[in-house]
Design an enzyme around this catalytic site. Structure first.
Site, mmCIF file in Angstrom:
data_model
loop_
_atom_site.group_PDB
_atom_site.id
_atom_site.type_symbol
_atom_site.label_atom_id
_atom_site.label_comp_id
_atom_site.label_asym_id
_atom_site.label_seq_id
_atom_site.Cartn_x
_atom_site.Cartn_y
_atom_site.Cartn_z
ATOM 1 N N GLY A 70 0.941 -1.078 -0.110
ATOM 2 C CA GLY A 70 0.137 0.128 -0.097
ATOM 3 C C GLY A 70 0.817 1.342 0.035
ATOM 4 O O GLY A 70 0.600 2.341 -0.609
ATOM 5 N N SER A 199 -3.955 -2.980 -0.404
ATOM 6 C CA SER A 199 -2.783 -3.545 0.004
ATOM 7 C C SER A 199 -3.157 -5.043 0.313
ATOM 8 O O SER A 199 -4.195 -5.289 1.107
ATOM 9 C CB SER A 199 -2.100 -3.138 1.158
ATOM 10 N N CYS A 324 1.885 1.827 12.839
ATOM 11 C CA CYS A 324 3.431 2.633 12.400
ATOM 12 C C CYS A 324 3.755 3.413 13.572
ATOM 13 O O CYS A 324 4.476 3.882 13.814
ATOM 14 C CB CYS A 324 3.196 3.273 11.001
HETATM 15 N N1 PLP Z 1 -2.817 3.343 3.790
HETATM 16 C C1 PLP Z 1 -3.569 2.969 4.800
HETATM 17 C C2 PLP Z 1 -4.890 3.465 4.964
HETATM 18 C C3 PLP Z 1 -3.151 1.769 5.663
HETATM 19 O O1 PLP Z 1 -4.003 1.534 6.763
HETATM 20 C C4 PLP Z 1 -1.748 1.388 5.365
HETATM 21 C C5 PLP Z 1 -1.441 0.246 6.402
HETATM 22 O O2 PLP Z 1 -1.590 0.336 7.526
HETATM 23 C C6 PLP Z 1 -1.031 1.627 4.137
HETATM 24 C C7 PLP Z 1 -1.816 2.627 3.733
HETATM 25 C C8 PLP Z 1 0.293 0.959 3.899
HETATM 26 O O3 PLP Z 1 0.066 -0.024 3.450
HETATM 27 P P1 PLP Z 1 1.219 -1.269 3.539
HETATM 28 O O4 PLP Z 1 1.348 -1.684 4.989
HETATM 29 O O5 PLP Z 1 0.759 -2.223 2.595
HETATM 30 O O6 PLP Z 1 2.629 -0.481 2.952
#
Ligand code: PLP
Length: 394
Positions: A70, A199, A324
């Site tokens: 993602g 993702s 994160c």
């Molecule tokens: N966007 C949103 C809304 C997400 O919740 C996340 C991951 O938690 C991401 C982007 C990032 O995705 P990825 O973990 O596949 O890098």
């Protein structure tokens, strides 16, 4: 077995998905760009994965770009559309509750002269379409608003946002659907976006694989250079097993989605009734326009990280919000944007259910979670009233 209530952070890889991937990690290992039989077998699987994902999104195979997740899909969408549109303007409009994969990417673009406008949100975390309309100028080239929020589950009014964005010629609309895709019907034709990020690990697929859907005709500059893979939009030898895994996982997700969403809504409501009965707890995010399995709250007089740790010791895995941000001393930018003061935002807790969550697990959580929150609140209040433990003077 501990109970896993952190499906918004990631989900377990589904057995059928692993089985579909395994041949491409073993005997069918060819490079999809090779002309010989090994390569052609890999290419056929990769082409099928494009077709499958496109069919499930109601798009076209040529519109699917596989990425490393993602985060990369968001980066490619934003940087790719920003640089492609630079000659027309430099203004980019977004919300103040985006995932860091969007927010930090836009902050990076700011260093190169792009003007980033962050729209405020209401108490529920929703963008006001009228404010979006007012923020758009002749120099606006890109709008990026997520479909559903990862911390509080609120669903954004994307149909209206798309209408407003597309009333002006030349504005590209990016929608981060990473959290929404597993649980909400997603038809890219009716959504009204030009770019959509997904993702795999959020819907029982492998980690490190994502998709950017790029509406045919959308001008996008590649952000990594090398070979001509993914129709020149994403160089690098393709992860065939990952693409097959994402396609399989997403197909299974779509098939089960109506039943999953109905079950999760009922489970979440049961859990909400038990947990929000604890004095001092308050639901965060929209009461009804929200992801079916995501229960988010703030607990007054409690530290969300301490509650999550206490729950972990009791056998329940959950988080304070974005994975994160876990352990970070900073409070959530999402709750701050929603108007929660720092001391209230520190009490954030997120319980996210998934397709594999059972009624028995929810029943156990209904018993344990309120008890842990209540004991943590009492502990914090006692320390605050008598910090040195000397007894409160009469
Ligand atoms: N966007 C949103 C809304 C997400 O919740 C996340 C991951 O938690 C991401 C982007 C990032 O995705 P990825 O973990 O596949 O890098």
């Amino acid at each position: 077995m501990p109970i896993y209530l952190d499906h918004a952070a990631t989900t377990p890889l589904r057995r059928e998905v692993l089985d579909a991937m395994l041949p491409y990690l073993t005997e069918t290992f060819g490079n999809a760009s090779s002309a010989h039989g090994f390569g052609r077998a890999a290419r056929a699987a990769l082409d099928d994965a494009h077709e499958q994902v496109a069919a499930d999104l109601h798009g076209e195979a040529r519109e699917i770009v596989f990425t490393s997740g993602g985060t990369e899909a968001d980066n490619l969408a934003l940087k790719g559309a920003a640089w492609a549109g630079k000659a027309r303007g430099h203004r980019i409009v977004t919300s103040s509750v985006e995932h860091h994969a969007v927010g930090h990417t836009l902050r990076y673009l700011e260093k190169f002269g792009f003007e980033i406008v962050e729209l405020p949100v209401d108490r529920y975390g929703r963008v006001d379409p009228d404010q979006l309309e007012a923020a758009i100028t002749d120099r606006t080239i890109l709008v990026s608003v997520m479909l559903a929020n990862n911390e509080v589950g609120t669903i954004e009014p994307i149909a209206r946002i798309a209408e407003i964005a597309h009333a002006r010629k030349g504005i590209v609309l990016h929608v981060d659907a990473v959290q929404a895709a597993p649980y909400l019907d997603l038809d890219v034709r009716t959504l009204g976006a030009d770019l959509v990020s997904l993702s795999a690990h959020k819907f029982e697929g492998p980690k490190g694989v994502g998709v950017l859907w790029v509406k045919h005709g959308t001008h996008l500059l590649a952000q990594q250079h090398g070979g001509s893979q993914e129709r020149h939009r994403r160089a690098g030898t393709e992860d065939v097993a990952g693409a097959v895994g994402l396609a399989t996982a997403y197909h299974l997700t779509c098939e089960a989605r109506p039943a999953t969403a109905a079950r999760l809504t009922a489970q979440r409501e049961r859990l909400a009734a038990a947990v929000l009965a604890v004095p001092g707890t308050e639901l965060t995010g929209h009461p009804t326009d929200r992801l079916p399995g995501l229960l988010s709250m703030v607990c007054a007089d409690a530290d969300g990280n301490a509650v999550a740790m206490g729950l972990d010791l009791e056998g329940i895995a959950c988080s304070v919000g974005s994975a994160c941000a876990t352990g970070s001393p900073e409070v959530s930018h999402v709750l701050t944007a929603m108007g929660y003061p720092e001391d209230e935002a520190r009490g954030a807790l997120r319980l996210s259910l998934g397709r594999t969550t059972t009624d028995e697990e929810v029943a156990t959580a209904c018993d344990l979670v309120p008890r842990v929150i209540a004991s943590m609140r009492m502990g914090t209040m006692a320390v605050r009233a008598d910090p040195l433990g000397q007894g409160v003077p009469a």
